[in-house]
Design a protein around this motif. Structure first.
Motif, mmCIF file in Angstrom:
data_model
loop_
_atom_site.group_PDB
_atom_site.id
_atom_site.type_symbol
_atom_site.label_atom_id
_atom_site.label_comp_id
_atom_site.label_asym_id
_atom_site.label_seq_id
_atom_site.Cartn_x
_atom_site.Cartn_y
_atom_site.Cartn_z
ATOM 1 N N GLN A 81 43.025 20.433 21.031
ATOM 2 C CA GLN A 81 44.235 19.640 20.830
ATOM 3 C C GLN A 81 45.362 20.291 21.621
ATOM 4 N N GLY A 82 46.130 19.484 22.317
ATOM 5 C CA GLY A 82 47.283 20.035 23.011
ATOM 6 C C GLY A 82 47.103 20.108 24.513
ATOM 7 N N GLN A 83 48.095 20.722 25.149
ATOM 8 C CA GLN A 83 48.179 20.782 26.600
ATOM 9 C C GLN A 83 47.274 21.864 27.160
ATOM 10 N N ARG A 84 46.607 21.559 28.259
ATOM 11 C CA ARG A 84 45.776 22.561 28.905
ATOM 12 C C ARG A 84 46.619 23.436 29.819
ATOM 13 N N TYR A 85 46.100 24.627 30.089
ATOM 14 C CA TYR A 85 46.788 25.585 30.966
ATOM 15 C C TYR A 85 45.853 25.941 32.101
ATOM 16 N N GLN A 86 46.406 26.032 33.320
ATOM 17 C CA GLN A 86 45.561 26.359 34.467
ATOM 18 C C GLN A 86 46.266 27.353 35.380
ATOM 19 N N GLY A 87 45.496 28.356 35.824
ATOM 20 C CA GLY A 87 45.967 29.290 36.830
ATOM 21 C C GLY A 87 45.057 29.227 38.040
ATOM 22 N N ILE A 88 45.612 29.413 39.227
ATOM 23 C CA ILE A 88 44.847 29.305 40.471
ATOM 24 C C ILE A 88 45.076 30.549 41.319
ATOM 25 N N VAL A 89 43.969 31.111 41.820
ATOM 26 C CA VAL A 89 44.030 32.261 42.715
ATOM 27 C C VAL A 89 43.060 32.023 43.864
ATOM 28 N N ALA A 90 43.223 32.792 44.929
ATOM 29 C CA ALA A 90 42.306 32.707 46.057
ATOM 30 C C ALA A 90 41.037 33.486 45.742
ATOM 31 N N LEU A 91 39.904 32.929 46.120
ATOM 32 C CA LEU A 91 38.625 33.616 45.948
ATOM 33 C C LEU A 91 38.283 34.272 47.272
ATOM 34 N N GLN A 92 39.021 35.296 47.601
ATOM 35 C CA GLN A 92 38.893 35.934 48.903
ATOM 36 C C GLN A 92 37.581 36.691 49.006
ATOM 37 N N GLY A 93 36.835 36.401 50.081
ATOM 38 C CA GLY A 93 35.574 37.088 50.298
ATOM 39 C C GLY A 93 34.483 36.693 49.337
ATOM 40 N N GLY A 94 34.732 35.653 48.500
ATOM 41 C CA GLY A 94 33.712 35.233 47.545
ATOM 42 C C GLY A 94 33.486 36.209 46.422
ATOM 43 N N ASP A 95 34.432 37.112 46.165
ATOM 44 C CA ASP A 95 34.280 38.126 45.126
ATOM 45 C C ASP A 95 34.914 37.614 43.838
ATOM 46 N N LEU A 96 34.099 37.073 42.961
ATOM 47 C CA LEU A 96 34.602 36.464 41.738
ATOM 48 C C LEU A 96 35.291 37.482 40.840
ATOM 49 N N ALA A 97 34.686 38.653 40.669
ATOM 50 C CA ALA A 97 35.265 39.663 39.778
ATOM 51 C C ALA A 97 36.667 40.063 40.235
ATOM 52 N N SER A 98 36.839 40.299 41.533
ATOM 53 C CA SER A 98 38.153 40.700 42.048
ATOM 54 C C SER A 98 39.186 39.596 41.875
ATOM 55 N N ALA A 99 38.762 38.339 42.093
ATOM 56 C CA ALA A 99 39.688 37.218 41.929
ATOM 57 C C ALA A 99 40.148 37.096 40.485
ATOM 58 N N LEU A 100 39.226 37.292 39.533
ATOM 59 C CA LEU A 100 39.602 37.214 38.125
ATOM 60 C C LEU A 100 40.510 38.381 37.729
ATOM 61 N N GLU A 101 40.264 39.549 38.283
ATOM 62 C CA GLU A 101 41.166 40.671 38.043
ATOM 63 C C GLU A 101 42.566 40.347 38.540
ATOM 64 N N GLN A 102 42.650 39.753 39.726
ATOM 65 C CA GLN A 102 43.943 39.362 40.276
ATOM 66 C C GLN A 102 44.637 38.345 39.373
ATOM 67 N N TYR A 103 43.867 37.399 38.843
ATOM 68 C CA TYR A 103 44.431 36.383 37.953
ATOM 69 C C TYR A 103 45.048 37.036 36.721
ATOM 70 N N PHE A 104 44.320 37.929 36.074
ATOM 71 C CA PHE A 104 44.836 38.565 34.867
ATOM 72 C C PHE A 104 46.012 39.485 35.180
ATOM 73 N N ASN A 105 45.911 40.243 36.254
ATOM 74 C CA ASN A 105 46.963 41.205 36.576
ATOM 75 C C ASN A 105 48.271 40.513 36.938
ATOM 76 N N GLN A 106 48.173 39.347 37.625
ATOM 77 C CA GLN A 106 49.377 38.670 38.091
ATOM 78 C C GLN A 106 49.840 37.581 37.129
ATOM 79 N N SER A 107 48.914 36.707 36.719
ATOM 80 C CA SER A 107 49.309 35.566 35.902
ATOM 81 C C SER A 107 49.509 35.930 34.439
ATOM 82 N N GLU A 108 48.634 36.789 33.914
ATOM 83 C CA GLU A 108 48.688 37.133 32.498
ATOM 84 C C GLU A 108 49.371 38.470 32.226
ATOM 85 N N GLN A 109 49.654 39.222 33.293
ATOM 86 C CA GLN A 109 50.284 40.539 33.169
ATOM 87 C C GLN A 109 49.459 41.464 32.275
#
Length: 299
Positions: A131-159
């Motif tokens: 129920q309610g509004q969805r939330y979305q964050g977008i980052v670049a998947l540089q080099g196809g490295d999923l783990a690094s991209a998710l780390e970047q998402y948390f470090n920048q978007s979620e602090q």
């Protein structure tokens, strides 16, 4: 062939007694095989889906309410989309779709690299509450490295400082997540939190893919963090479960519009819609489609 860990298809959450850090470790086996079994993916595509599935499961443990987390990459390589979704009850599904090319996904070479599979892709992390509004964050998947991209998402978007390790082969997929606790959950400990965090990240970095895929969770955690006491929470089961239904399929048909539905009615007596995730077929007669069309037009 890998020796499957004893606690396959389970997720183990934990916190550190001497640091404001939480973690999760997951291994997918039967649920992963069901993801693959519904489609004829070449090994590179299937294993990439395994990493996405492990990551989505890890992130689902961070949900605070009835919701799902969706990790989806849109690329310009051999694949157009890789997507995994996991809800707060650890029900998992996912899919890979190929870019338009001769032979389709089956033509992808067994030695294709992540860069070839996705190219310069973008990664979307979506939190979809029941129920309610969805939330979305977008980052670049540089080099196809999923783990690094998710780390970047948390470090920048979620602090939130985070580190991930992901692995997959033909038998199972696995993941490890460490994350500093949000400020409202952190203690007033006088321990040097920054130094301890750096140490834990360095220890996690030593975990090799074959260890993730072959060692059970207790062996992994002991190998990595034997000098740091852990508080283990109850292990949780992970399972493949598609959220498709006849009602959702009807909604998808109606979204196509009246002209498209009318064309289906004219072309064939029965229209079959197959779920792209689980391959379950939903059949609708021309009469049923006409009734849906009439009902939608009345509204």
């Amino acid at each position: 062939m890998s020796r499957l860990p004893r606690n396959a298809d389970q997720l183990q959450r934990f916190t550190f007694a001497d640091a404001d850090v939480r973690g999760s470790v997951v291994t997918l086996s039967q649920s992963y095989q069901e993801l693959l079994g519904n489609h004829d993916y070449p090994p590179p595509a299937g294993q990439l889906l395994g990493q996405f599935a492990a990551a989505a499961t890890l992130l689902a443990t961070l949900l605070k309410h009835d919701a799902s987390v969706i990790i989806q990459a849109h690329g310009a390589g051999l694949l157009s989309t890789v997507m995994a979704e996991c809800d707060h009850q650890l029900n998992l599904r996912g899919i890979v779709t190929a870019a338009e090319q001769p032979g389709g996904i089956a033509a992808i070479d067994a030695d294709a690299t992540l860069a070839q599979l996705l190219g310069d892709a973008t990664l979307a992390i979506t939190i979809q509450p029941a129920q309610g509004q969805r939330y979305q964050g977008i980052v670049a998947l540089q080099g196809g490295d999923l783990a690094s991209a998710l780390e970047q998402y948390f470090n920048q978007s979620e602090q939130l400082q985070s580190t991930l390790k992901l692995a997959a082969d033909s038998d199972c997929a696995a993941g490890l997540l460490l994350q500093q606790l949000p400020a409202e959950q952190a203690s007033d400990s006088t321990v040097d939190g920054a130094e301890t965090w750096r140490e834990l990240v360095l220890l996690a970095a030593t975990l090799q893919p074959d260890e993730q895929l072959q060692l059970d969770h207790q062996q992994q955690l002991t190998r990595l963090f034997h000098q740091h006491p852990l508080n283990l929470r109850e292990a949780l089961p992970v399972k493949f479960r598609c959220s498709c239904s006849e009602q959702r399929t009807i909604a998808a048909l109606l979204a196509l519009g009246a002209d498209e539905i009318a064309a289906m009615i004219a072309e064939q007596p029965v229209t079959e819609v197959v779920c792209q995730f689980c391959n379950f077929p939903y059949s609708f007669s021309a009469g049923q489609l006409q009734a849906l069309l009439d009902q939608s037009q009345r509204h």
